[in-house]
Enzyme design. Structure first.
Site, PDB file in Angstrom:
ATOM      1  N   LYS A   5       0.863  -1.202   0.000  1.00  0.00           N
ATOM      2  CA  LYS A   5       0.000   0.000   0.000  1.00  0.00           C
ATOM      3  C   LYS A   5       0.885   1.232   0.000  1.00  0.00           C
ATOM      4  CE  LYS A   5      -3.897   1.943   2.635  1.00  0.00           C
ATOM      5  NZ  LYS A   5      -4.768   1.763   3.794  1.00  0.00           N
TER       6      LYS A   5
ATOM      7  N   SER B 100      -9.637   1.890   2.624  1.00  0.00           N
ATOM      8  CA  SER B 100      -8.748   2.623   1.775  1.00  0.00           C
ATOM      9  C   SER B 100      -7.730   1.734   1.051  1.00  0.00           C
ATOM     10  CB  SER B 100      -8.006   3.691   2.568  1.00  0.00           C
ATOM     11  OG  SER B 100      -7.272   3.096   3.602  1.00  0.00           O
TER      12      SER B 100
ATOM     13  N   SER C 147     -10.138  -0.333   6.894  1.00  0.00           N
ATOM     14  CA  SER C 147      -9.486  -0.253   5.589  1.00  0.00           C
ATOM     15  C   SER C 147      -8.763  -1.488   5.098  1.00  0.00           C
ATOM     16  CB  SER C 147      -8.518   0.932   5.575  1.00  0.00           C
ATOM     17  OG  SER C 147      -9.268   2.132   5.651  1.00  0.00           O
TER      18      SER C 147
END
Lengths: 487, 98, 482
Positions: free
Chosen positions: A80, A155, A179
């Protein structure tokens, strides 16, 4: 031809040792697939082809020389983009950090490199991890591989999409309000949010310091266990990281017996949930029951307050954590400005995405003169109540089971203009972050539109071994986690 | 303490504190959106928290101190991402007194 | 009209720890190449986290104990949020609700000054304003960013600039005694900010002028002058405008040492909104009672305790004791010489040397005392020689000073220089005769005023280069002047 879809971490390492393929072969296979598939789903902001091949070569050299291989040797990870990766662009999904080349790496990333994992690229995320659909990214929106008109969740949407798309062996994410779990659920992947403090936050752009929980996505619980064993543990650079010993999660996968396991169903988590989501979850509950688990109805009346607490405390912490982004020492900045104050205003005004601005403004408001008691302090007290409520119920049950998201994936663009609606969709995930508990998201089927549903197992503090064991055994007798979209 | 209505003038003040330049459209949009959020959250005031201690940290750690050795960034690396540098200083436009 | 100044002092002490407050970077920044002692934490790069320095926390607590404070059982850190380029995170990690130490006091000149708090925080980077390529810019060096600071805040119990100066001096001494900082105002390792207003009693009513915080005080004299100037200025201002203190009219003024004035810097209108909240990245700090007690036991004897002890053990005057204790290295050297001795005459002798010739020499040459150059044996031997009348006190202080400067045995210096005391009455009589010869009116003057004998003794001492035995000289003179 390497079958990427069926690979697990242990298999990869084994195959390398048996010389069935080389690390370079594997990296190239993933990179080729990324080239082929990623344009359709756009999971990656940066693809690190050069670094991947260099790292793979180094591993192959080790094998040639007969040197000891790391525990994750050859496994290819998607990271990420809020994790700092030295010398590799790290944007946090925001224009603020476009072209930023970090001077150091996050602890977790480094620990994985030390175990011979290979990085394939940095995945898309809502800007600075603020969001639940990846639509808040300052670059582009990732598409859900099951239906590219739908959001992948957020996210960590890029990582979840990469994982279900077989574009990596495992992927890194963070879970501050859901997330990891929510995109895992929306994309049909297995994802773990560990206890707050289990994984180090050092080197990950901070969103809400007392909520952020770095974790991972993988194809199954066994791989998650392997990854967690390597990343978890005290980090002297993170004072909030736990000193509690790290169990060998992979060795404990068969430890918990499903027979007699007390699984609590918090009734508030089943309210306001789409019928298909409820149905899939209940079917899985029956599977546990058939294995001898005891299903116990419980009540967590403070559940709805979780959103309130979350959306007070998180923006407050965000507002301070985002203050360092002024374009002076790193990051983009406006070139022409009369003076310093002007520079601050214009840089932040120009390069911050709307969701960044919104949350900073809300947080600044809640912390501003005269409001501390009514908001921050009050929310911190309600946080205690939520924690206590979970503790009360954990006296009756071994773990809890609930849906992750009230809905399955929704169309891109549908909720973008209604932040409040977006926030309210986090209602089933945020209480866990408020309390700091661990939770595992497991695929449990598809809805009538063919979109994945996920359920979460919620554990008490530092019971990841229990969660992974239960999840692993669930995955031995079901095949939801093996379902992949056609890409 | 009476809560202010989250109108555009309040938003302007908050944006000042947060050093974010907002366009007139943004001010309009955000003040409306934020007002919705704040209105919803205001119900937190009704929760009885008498005699409840606040939770500032979710886990029970105490007394964690630095054990690390010095590891200075080479100055070129430290300043490699700065907007502007001069003889290893980081340069910023003239500042107004704090 | 009666004017009473009300002064509070905020003193920042930069600790001399090896590492910074929240990272492992070297805390030394004086004359260090810019931005060479930095890391992701003190540069506030994305993702960096603070981890507190234990030595610094203990030093803050030591300061609190030395100031008679209570030590907070469980302390947390907080974020003080504001934007400035030398504050890279956009917030300073400090303590607001739970300072490590609270509610202390110190006694100065008969006054008790209460200490509100001593808390832990971090310093900012250094800014240099200058033109560059035709633009006005600020050059920032982050070497100092994150260096530990202890902030000591007094209650407004100070009522004069002299008391303020003495308060600052006392804090300086205590901190140096504790060995936690060199507290050098010129170098910036100790900074003072007075806050001052006046209580004015006029026509039976009481008024308070608005609060003023003074910044940029760079020396002890500066502090005193700034306060004196402010007292005058506020009094005149009040006479002109009658403005009184309210919750929003506190201002900040800078002090210009060159001009000796304060000037308005910033209206603290409503005060900057720092939006304090607890620092989530740092778990609470709670030292046990036994750890604190242990710390208490390791505190060195502090200046006022020493002063009292010198008077008791050595029979020194309050004045001499205070002067000896005013400097930590001075006091250490004195105690090095005294060792285990409880001889009060020896103590008086050593004190006289230290406070006399040695002090004068050090002040003149702008040096600090070097305890390595102080040899206790030399002091003993010279004292014995003086007691045995082998040398006069005048010679004693000279040879000990020379010995400090050169490292030579003082008695050898005396012997080589022919400074051994002459007690041979024959020789002394010759010298007295010479002096009386040179001063023909001496006898007559003496009849009128017997005190002139002092002058004549001095003349003989001069003639003998200090080696004459002054008591014998006096006796001889008295005989001859009758």
């Amino acid at each position: 031809m390497i079958d990427l879809a069926s690979l697990t971490i242990n298999q990869i390492r084994f195959s390398l040792l048996k010389k069935e393929f080389t690390a370079t072969d594997l990296a190239k296979a993933y990179l080729a697939r990324i080239k082929q598939i990623d344009p359709k789903i756009k999971a990656f902001i940066t693809i690190t082809e050069t670094e991947a091949l260099l790292q793979a070569q180094a591993i192959d050299d080790k094998i040639t020389k007969g040197q000891k291989l790391g525990n994750l040797a050859g496994s290819c990870m998607a990271v990420k983009d809020i994790y700092l990766t030295k010398d590799i662009q790290t944007t946090a999904g925001s224009q603020l950090l476009k072209d930023y080349i970090p001077q150091y790496s996050s602890t977790i990333y480094q620990r994985l490199l030390n175990q011979d994992a290979i990085i394939l690229g940095k995945t898309n995320t809502d800007t600075f991890a603020f969001g639940a659909s990846t639509e808040n990214s300052g670059f582009f929106t990732t598409k859900n591989p099951w239906n590219t008109a739908m959001v992948p969740g957020g996210s960590s949407g890029g990582s979840a999409a990469a994982q279900i798309g077989d574009l990596c062996t495992f992927a890194l994410g963070t879970d501050t309000g859901g997330s990891i779990r929510q995109p895992a659920s929306l994309c049909g992947v297995t994802g773990l949010k560990p206890t707050y403090g289990r994984n180090s936050r050092y080197g990950i752009t901070a969103m809400a310091s007392s909520f952020d929980a770095p974790g991972a996505f993988a194809s199954n619980c066994q791989d998650l266990a392997t990854v967690l064993s390597q990343t978890a543990g005290f980090d002297p650079f993170d004072a909030t990281s736990s000193q509690i010993e790290v169990p060998n999660y992979a060795n404990l996968l068969n430890k918990v017996s499903l027979k007699g396991l007390k699984i609590g169903l918090p009734k508030q988590y089943f309210e306001g949930v789409e019928p298909d989501v409820k149905a899939r979850t209940e079917e899985s509950i029956k599977i546990f029951e058939k294995q001898g688990a005891q299903i116990i109805p419980i009540s967590l009346p403070n559940t709805n307050l979780g959103i309130d607490v979350y959306y007070v405390l998180v923006p407050c912490e965000i507002s301070a954590n985002m203050a360092r982004y002024d374009g002076l020492r790193f990051g983009q900045s406006v070139k022409d400005s009369d003076n310093l104050v002007d520079l601050y205003f214009k840089t932040r005004g120009k390069f911050m995405e709307p969701e960044l601005k919104r949350r900073i403004l809300i947080g600044t408001y809640f912390l501003s003169s005269g409001y501390y008691d009514a908001y921050y302090l009050q929310a911190s007290k309600v946080r205690t109540l939520i924690k206590q409520e979970f503790q009360q119920e954990f006296k009756k049950v071994d773990l809890m089971l609930a849906p992750v998201s009230p809905t399955t994936a929704w169309p891109i663009g549908q909720k973008v203009n209604d932040p409040l609606q977006m926030y309210l969709a986090d209602v089933l995930t945020v209480p866990i972050n408020v309390a700091g508990l661990p939770a595992l998201s497991l695929p449990c089927g598809l809805d009538s539109k063919g979109l994945p549903v996920g359920l979460q197992l919620i554990g008490n503090y530092f019971t990841e071994d229990k969660l992974l064991s239960v999840g692993h055994q669930f995955q031995q007798i079901t095949d939801f986690h093996l379902k992949k979209p056609k890409l | 303490m009476a809560k202010s209505k989250f109108d555009t003038s309040l938003l302007g003040h908050i944006a000042d504190l947060a050093r974010i330049k907002l366009s007139p459209t943004e001010i309009d949009t955000y003040s409306h959106q934020i007002e919705q959020v704040v209105k919803h959250i205001d119900r937190i005031a009704n929760v009885d928290t008498k005699n409840v201690d606040p939770t500032f940290q979710v886990v029970d750690t105490k007394n964690v101190f630095n054990q690390n050795k010095p590891n200075h960034l080479p100055v070129k690396l430290a300043t490699s991402t700065a907007r502007s540098t001069h003889k290893n200083f980081i340069v910023v436009p003239a500042s107004i007194e704090k | 009209m009666k004017i009473t100044p009300i002064i509070g002092l905020e003193v920042h002490v930069e600790l001399n720890t090896t590492q910074k407050m929240f990272c492992s970077c070297s805390a030394s920044h004086f004359h260090v190449a810019p931005n060479t002692h930095t890391c992701p934490v003190c540069l506030a790069l994305p993702g960096a986290l603070p981890v507190p320095n234990k030595t610094a926390c203990l030093s803050c607590i030591k300061i609190g104990l030395a100031l008679n404070c209570s030590i907070t059982k469980t302390a947390i850190f907080e974020r003080k949020n504001y934007f400035y380029p030398d504050l890279p995170k956009g917030y300073q990690i400090t303590q607001l609700q739970t300072p490590f130490a609270v509610n202390g006091h110190i006694k100065i000149d008969g006054h008790t000054i209460r200490i509100n708090r001593a808390h832990m925080e971090e310093d900012t980077g250094k800014s240099q304003h200058q033109p560059l390529d035709g633009q006005n810019v600020t050059l920032i060096d982050y070497n100092r960013s994150g260096v530990p600071l202890v902030e000591i805040v007094s209650e407004p119990d100070i009522d004069s600039s002299t008391l303020a100066k003495n308060y600052i001096t006392q804090i300086q001494q205590i901190v140096r005694y504790l060995g936690v900082s060199d507290a050098d105002i010129e170098k910036g390792s100790m900074r003072c900010e007075p806050t001052i207003n006046l209580k004015i009693e006029k026509d039976g009513k009481i008024y308070h002028t608005p609060l003023v915080e003074i910044k940029n005080v760079a020396s002890l004299t500066g502090a005193q002058n700034a306060i004196d100037y402010e007292i005058k200025r506020q009094s005149e201002e009040f006479n002109k405008t009658g403005q009184v203190k309210n919750s929003t009219n506190k201002t900040t003024r800078g002090f210009s040492a060159d001009k000796g004035i304060t000037f308005l810097q910033r209206l603290k209108e409503g005060s900057a909104d720092y939006r304090y909240f607890p620092e989530p990245d740092i778990p609470p700090i709670a030292f046990s009672k036994s750890e604190i007690d242990q710390l208490k036991n390791t505190l060195p004897e502090l200046p006022d305790q020493k002063t009292t002890r010198y008077q008791k053990d050595y029979d020194l005057s309050d004045y001499d004791s205070t002067r000896l204790c005013s400097d930590f290295s001075f006091t250490q050297s004195f105690e090095k010489v005294m060792g285990q001795s409880t001889d009060k005459d020896f103590a008086k002798f050593v004190a006289n040397i230290f406070l006399g010739s040695l002090s004068a020499y050090l002040n003149e040459s702008g040096q600090e005392i070097d305890s390595g150059k102080i040899n206790p044996d030399y002091f003993s031997s010279v004292f014995t020689a003086q007691t045995d009348n082998k040398i006069s006190f005048t010679v004693a202080k000279d040879i000990l000073l020379q010995s400090y400067q050169t490292g030579q045995d003082p008695l050898k210096i005396a012997q080589d220089g022919g400074l051994m005391q002459v007690s041979d009455t024959g020789k002394l009589e010759d010298m007295v005769d010479k002096v009386l010869q040179d001063n023909p009116n001496a006898k007559a003057d003496y009849q009128r005023n017997s005190n002139i004998i002092g002058f004549l003794v001095g003349q003989v001492m001069k003639l003998s280069a200090g080696s004459a035995n002054p008591q014998l000289v006096r006796l001889i003179l008295e005989k001859k002047l009758k």
